[in-house]
Design a protein around this motif. Structure first.
Motif: not given
Length: 452
Positions: A276-282, A298-303, A352-356
């Motif tokens: 359930g990761l956001r694109r920025g987290e990926i 580990t997901i670091r420094d997100t929202k 993030s743009y390229m992930v999307s």
């Protein structure tokens, strides 16, 4: 004679060798660079006039043609290379961008290609941030909220847009905040803009209330939010079968320049759905964030400045292990701080743009989304689908979802359970399972009440 003497094409060939290009793209790049250097030999220095002359010869008028945009990117990259090598003293595009406050190089190129470059360049200049008569008040409010620990990014952007409107409307000086916002709302009559205006008014009146307790903030009109909600794009819930189809299609994900990209696209989808990761987290994941010993990521420094450690299923870990091996074989850096989704690019990682973009292209190739346009599922819908399908699985295995929602909220990185409830889209399957649970458990309670 140009500032860099390249009569034997040595500089151009060295530049092209630094880019990993296919034979076809190599010939295209060389053609563009040679045309640029032919024009440069008629000038003493790299200048705006020289760039204009080259664009006229190449007939680049910056219409939305991919070939013209690509030529601009090639020359832009070549100029940066010349500056890095010390072969030119300055980059005229970068100088014009700084002088006129443009956000990137493309608007500057577009202005140079226009019939009136001087006027087009002047039009690029953006108003000073918080430069209106209400600017100091709004800037102090943003500073206060950030000092309290809020990121306050989207709110600051909203106030900056309001500030630009006020700079263009000096006749509103001295009016109340309510009248200023009403004039802004009248400038664009759309439901979304009305909701944004109401949000800005609420923020500013609350900030004013902290200074003068007699000036109470007005309550929001719920009808504005309801109107926006009616036209808001509803999430598309992907079934497990749809996700399996995407994973199958990702194996043959078409790419012309980077054979390692299909693996990246496949494992981005796995993390977007399974974790359930956001694109920025990926995009921000590092190699060292995956711990195969503990089976976590580990997901670091997100929202909301949060860092969370997520357990992964055995199948997801097995897939990530195979991906890390393939990543090593592709020549990626093995530094724990290097990007998990490494890319042979100066930044070293996919944005993030390229992930999307990559996940969206897989959706299109899988037939889940039209070949063009915004219709169909979005990348963020994988996160929505993860929540709905997880709750469905709890229902089917006899688990009470209400007891697990707080754990799901923590797993998703939400502040509280209310944020998680937004992700619960009532599908036909979910409604059926909820009805079945009520029939199995709730009916007995009703029978007891009737008997008593």
């Amino acid at each position: 004679m140009s500032a860099w003497l390249d009569t034997d094409d040595t500089v151009a060939e060295e530049f092209l060798k630094t880019r990993k290009l296919t034979e076809k793209r190599f010939r295209a790049y060389r053609s563009v660079i040679r045309s640029f250097e032919r024009v440069s030999q008629r000038h003493q220095a790299l200048s705006r006039e020289m760039l204009s002359e080259w664009m006229r010869e190449r007939k680049v008028n910056f219409w939305p043609k991919s070939s013209q945009v690509q030529e601009i990117h090639i020359v832009d990259d070549f100029i940066d290379y010349l500056l890095k090598r010390g072969l030119i003293d300055k980059n005229p595009i970068a100088d014009l961008r700084l002088k006129h406050g443009a956000r990137g190089n493309r608007p500057v190129w577009r202005a140079i290609a226009s019939p009136n470059p001087d006027d087009a360049l002047v039009a690029l200049r953006r108003p000073a941030p918080f430069g209106s008569f209400l600017g100091d008040f709004m800037q102090n409010h943003v500073t206060l909220m950030r000092n309290r620990g809020y990121k306050y990014t989207t709110e600051a952007d909203l106030l900056l847009r309001f500030d630009r409107f006020l700079q263009a409307s000096p006749h509103l000086a001295g009016e109340s905040i309510e009248k200023m916002v009403a004039a802004w709302a009248a400038a664009k009559r759309t439901p979304h803009h009305a909701a944004q205006c109401q949000k800005a008014e609420r923020m500013l009146t609350k900030a004013r209330y902290r200074i003068d307790a007699k000036m109470l903030p007005r309550p929001c009109d719920p009808r504005v939010g309801q109107q926006v909600a009616r036209i808001y794009r509803k999430p598309h819930i992907l079934s497990p079968g749809d996700v399996r189809l995407m994973l199958d299609v990702s194996r043959s994900y078409s790419t012309r320049t980077f054979s390692y990209r299909p693996l990246c696209a496949r494992h981005m989808i796995i993390l977007a759905y399974c974790a359930g990761l956001r694109r920025g987290e990926i995009a921000r994941l590092n190699l060292g964030d995956v711990d195969f010993n503990s089976g976590t990521i580990t997901i670091r420094d997100t929202k909301f400045y949060k860092t969370r450690i997520l357990p992964l299923s055995d199948s997801a870990l097995s897939e990530l292990g195979a991906f890390v091996d393939a990543r090593r074989g592709a020549g990626a850096s093995q530094d724990p701080q290097s990007a998990l989704f490494w890319h042979d690019h100066p930044s070293g990682r996919h944005s993030s743009y390229m992930v999307s973009k990559m996940i969206t292209e897989v959706m299109r190739q899988a037939g889940l989304k039209p070949l063009s346009g915004r219709a169909g599922p979005r990348v963020h819908d994988l996160r929505h689908s993860m929540v709905v399908n997880r709750i469905l699985e709890w229902y089917r295995t006899g688990v009470n979802p209400q007891e697990r929602l707080r754990f799901l909220s923590t797993y998703m990185g939400h502040r509280d359970i209310n944020s998680t409830l937004v992700y619960i889209t009532v599908t036909r399957d979910l409604l059926h399972e909820a009805n079945e649970r009520f029939r199995a458990i709730g009916i007995r309670c009703l029978n007891l009440e009737v008997a008593s």
